[in-house]
Each structure stands twice: as structure tokens, then as C-alpha cells.
Design a protein around this motif. Sequence first.
Motif, short mmCIF file in Angstrom:
data_model
loop_
_atom_site.label_atom_id
_atom_site.label_comp_id
_atom_site.label_asym_id
_atom_site.label_seq_id
_atom_site.Cartn_x
_atom_site.Cartn_y
_atom_site.Cartn_z
N PHE A 1 -28.00 137.41 -48.15
CA PHE A 1 -27.87 136.14 -48.87
C PHE A 1 -26.42 135.86 -49.24
O PHE A 1 -25.97 134.71 -49.15
CB PHE A 1 -28.74 136.18 -50.13
CG PHE A 1 -30.21 136.02 -49.87
CD1 PHE A 1 -30.73 136.12 -48.60
CD2 PHE A 1 -31.08 135.79 -50.92
CE1 PHE A 1 -32.08 136.00 -48.36
CE2 PHE A 1 -32.45 135.66 -50.69
CZ PHE A 1 -32.94 135.76 -49.41
N THR A 2 -25.71 136.90 -49.64
CA THR A 2 -24.31 136.70 -50.01
C THR A 2 -23.47 136.28 -48.82
O THR A 2 -22.61 135.39 -48.93
CB THR A 2 -23.74 138.00 -50.62
OG1 THR A 2 -24.51 138.37 -51.76
CG2 THR A 2 -22.29 137.81 -51.04
N SER A 3 -23.72 136.87 -47.66
CA SER A 3 -22.96 136.50 -46.47
C SER A 3 -23.28 135.08 -46.01
O SER A 3 -22.41 134.38 -45.48
CB SER A 3 -23.25 137.49 -45.34
OG SER A 3 -24.60 137.38 -44.91
N PHE A 4 -24.52 134.66 -46.26
CA PHE A 4 -24.92 133.33 -45.78
C PHE A 4 -24.54 132.23 -46.76
O PHE A 4 -24.06 131.16 -46.37
CB PHE A 4 -26.43 133.30 -45.54
CG PHE A 4 -26.89 132.09 -44.78
CD1 PHE A 4 -26.71 132.01 -43.42
CD2 PHE A 4 -27.49 131.03 -45.44
CE1 PHE A 4 -27.13 130.89 -42.72
CE2 PHE A 4 -27.92 129.91 -44.75
CZ PHE A 4 -27.73 129.84 -43.38
N TRP A 5 -24.73 132.47 -48.05
CA TRP A 5 -24.51 131.43 -49.05
C TRP A 5 -23.17 131.52 -49.76
O TRP A 5 -22.72 130.54 -50.34
CB TRP A 5 -25.64 131.44 -50.07
CG TRP A 5 -26.98 131.18 -49.46
CD1 TRP A 5 -28.02 132.05 -49.38
CD2 TRP A 5 -27.42 129.97 -48.83
NE1 TRP A 5 -29.08 131.48 -48.72
CE2 TRP A 5 -28.74 130.19 -48.38
CE3 TRP A 5 -26.83 128.74 -48.59
CZ2 TRP A 5 -29.48 129.23 -47.72
CZ3 TRP A 5 -27.56 127.77 -47.93
CH2 TRP A 5 -28.87 128.01 -47.51
N ALA A 6 -22.55 132.70 -49.73
CA ALA A 6 -21.21 132.85 -50.32
C ALA A 6 -20.13 132.86 -49.25
O ALA A 6 -18.96 133.09 -49.56
CB ALA A 6 -21.13 134.13 -51.16
N TYR A 7 -20.54 132.65 -47.98
CA TYR A 7 -19.61 132.53 -46.85
C TYR A 7 -18.72 133.76 -46.72
O TYR A 7 -17.51 133.65 -46.52
CB TYR A 7 -18.76 131.26 -47.00
CG TYR A 7 -19.59 130.01 -47.08
CD1 TYR A 7 -20.17 129.46 -45.95
CD2 TYR A 7 -19.82 129.39 -48.30
CE1 TYR A 7 -20.96 128.32 -46.02
CE2 TYR A 7 -20.60 128.24 -48.39
CZ TYR A 7 -21.16 127.72 -47.25
OH TYR A 7 -21.94 126.59 -47.33
N LYS A 8 -19.35 134.94 -46.83
CA LYS A 8 -18.64 136.19 -46.59
C LYS A 8 -19.11 136.77 -45.27
O LYS A 8 -20.26 136.61 -44.87
CB LYS A 8 -18.89 137.17 -47.74
CG LYS A 8 -18.31 136.71 -49.07
CD LYS A 8 -18.54 137.76 -50.16
CE LYS A 8 -17.95 137.28 -51.48
NZ LYS A 8 -18.16 138.29 -52.56
#
Length: 345
Positions: free
Chosen positions: A225-232
Motif C-alpha cells: 500500500f505504501t509503494s502504491f499510494w505513497a509513490y515509493k
Amino acid sequence: RQAARTKQAVVSTQSTGDDIERDLGDEYGWKQIHGDVFRPGNHSLLFSTLVGTGCQLALAAIALILLAVFEKLWTERGSILSTAIFVYAATAPVNGYCGGALYSQLGGRRWIRQCLVGASFFPGIVCSTSFLINFIAISYHSAKAIPFTTMIAVAAICLFIILPLTMVGAVFGRNISGTPQPPCRINPVPRQIPEKKWFMEPSFIMFTGGILPFGSVFIEMYFIFTSFWAYKIYYVYGFMLLVYLILLVVTVCITIVSIYFLLNSEDYRWQWTSFLSAASTGFYIYLYAIYYFIFKTKMYGLFQTVFYFANMFVFSLGFGIMCGTFGYLACRLFIYKIYATVKID
């Protein structure tokens, strides 16, 4: 002499008790429903469609993870999405084979209809969600709006690649594995299901079956979720492969144990119960997505809210269908094995 007679009576009583327990053991529990456990469940078209879609998603997921590990797909922008579309289209024959074979085993006769529904079920949900998001994006003049040519290309892939490959797989599935071969004869009259404890009801098993599988992927969901929504950038696909295998093992074990208890309560409604029990993992992932949206993101407004929850709905649904397929296929193999060893007059 009196003591000897008393001892002999006690030994005789214990022997008789052991014989009674042995006899009752053969007539109680999962052996009692041997004539109904292989009875086809309700809604065979929908059930076979879900299982076929789950087989395709499972194979596409493992193939995508392996490609990401060895080809380093994260280095180029958009390569993950393009590869996912290609892999899903290439695995369409698996959907047709598994869904068509299961539908035929369940006694279905409208195989063309099942093939069309199976080929368009998940792509239809994805395209409908994308069109909804795109409509809102256009009204907001957002740069995230999908070009019309891209939508035409995706529709062409569904019509001219996924559908023909699914039909080919369905033909092979019906002809190769479409004949049902249950180890036990099915009784003409369904057996009445006895009353049981509330925690042995199928509804309770369905609701709680996904808690432990969700717990096995909880940490990984946070990073995804962090990679998808926080653009990491997410690049630990080797660890994702390990989590995928752990999820498979946990889902299989939990579902088999749950269905074994269900069968011991003389309830033969295991098909939908096994699928929905494991598929409830997707429900808990969606609950976690709601928590993540409230406490971890700074999104607001109609467009961002719809964009987030629509994508999370598709992700959770696909994840649940995949886990449900794991649970059903494992329970099917387990049930066939245990009833094949039972000698019935």
C-alpha cells in the motif's frame, strides 16, 4: 471366587464399551455423510467461474512475481502494469480449463455460457471500475484520465485474446477432466443436516476463515500500500514470493481444518463454505484498506476517495477469489483422499 467374578465382569463391560465406541465411530461424523458429500452445490455456473478465475489469478500472480524478481521490472515506469496485463491474457486458457472442467463435473450443460461468463467476469469488473474512475477524472479535468485509445486497446485484448484462449481452455477442460469421478455413490435423496453448535455453522466458518491468512500477509500489505499510494519504489519481490508461499500454506491448512470440523458435524455443504472461508481474506484486506485510508493517507475529495476505494475493491476482490480457490482446491483434494480410503458396503 467373588473377586474373580467381579474382575471378569469389569473386563467384559470394558470390552463391550470399546466395541460400542468402535461401532459408533464408524457411524458418526464425516463417514456418515459419504452419500452426500460429493453432491454438487448450488449456483454451479457462478462457482465454476470464480474457481476458474482464481486459478488464473494465482498463476498470473506467481508468474508476475517471478518476472519482477528476475527481470527487475521496477526499474521502468509502467512496466509492472503492462506485464500484468500481458501475463493475465496469456494465462486465460487456465481459466477456461479449470472453470470448464469444474462446471462439467458439477453437472452443467451450458458450457458456452460458462465460458463467456468466465472470460468476462474479472476483466468486466476491472473495466467497469476503470470507466467509473475515468468518468470522474474527466469531469475533474485530471491528468490521470485514461486515453480513449487505451480503453479501446484493453477492450480488444479482452475480445480477441482473452476470450478465444478461454474458450480453447474450456474445450480441453470439458473433454479431459469434465467427467466426475467421486469415490462414493451419491444418494438420490439429500440427507437432513442435524443441528450443531453456533461456531460450527458455515456462516461463522466463512466469516472467520480469513483472519489467519490475512495475518500472514498483514506486514506485506503495508509495504505494498505504501509503494502504491505513497509513490515509493517497491523492489523486494523476493520477499513477496516468500509471503505468497506462506499465504498459500496458511490458507490451505486453515481451510482444511475448518472443513474437517464441518464434516464431523455431519454437514456436507463444504464447497461454498471452503471457498468463502478462504475468500474472506479479501474482506479483511479491504477493512485494512479503510484503516489505511483514514490514518495513513492525506486523500480528500470525491475523485481521490473514489479512486482509492475502487482500486482497493478490485484488489481485495481478486485477492479473495485467489485465496478462495486455494481453499476449495485443497479441501477438494483432502475430501477425495479421505473418502477414497473408506470401505462402504
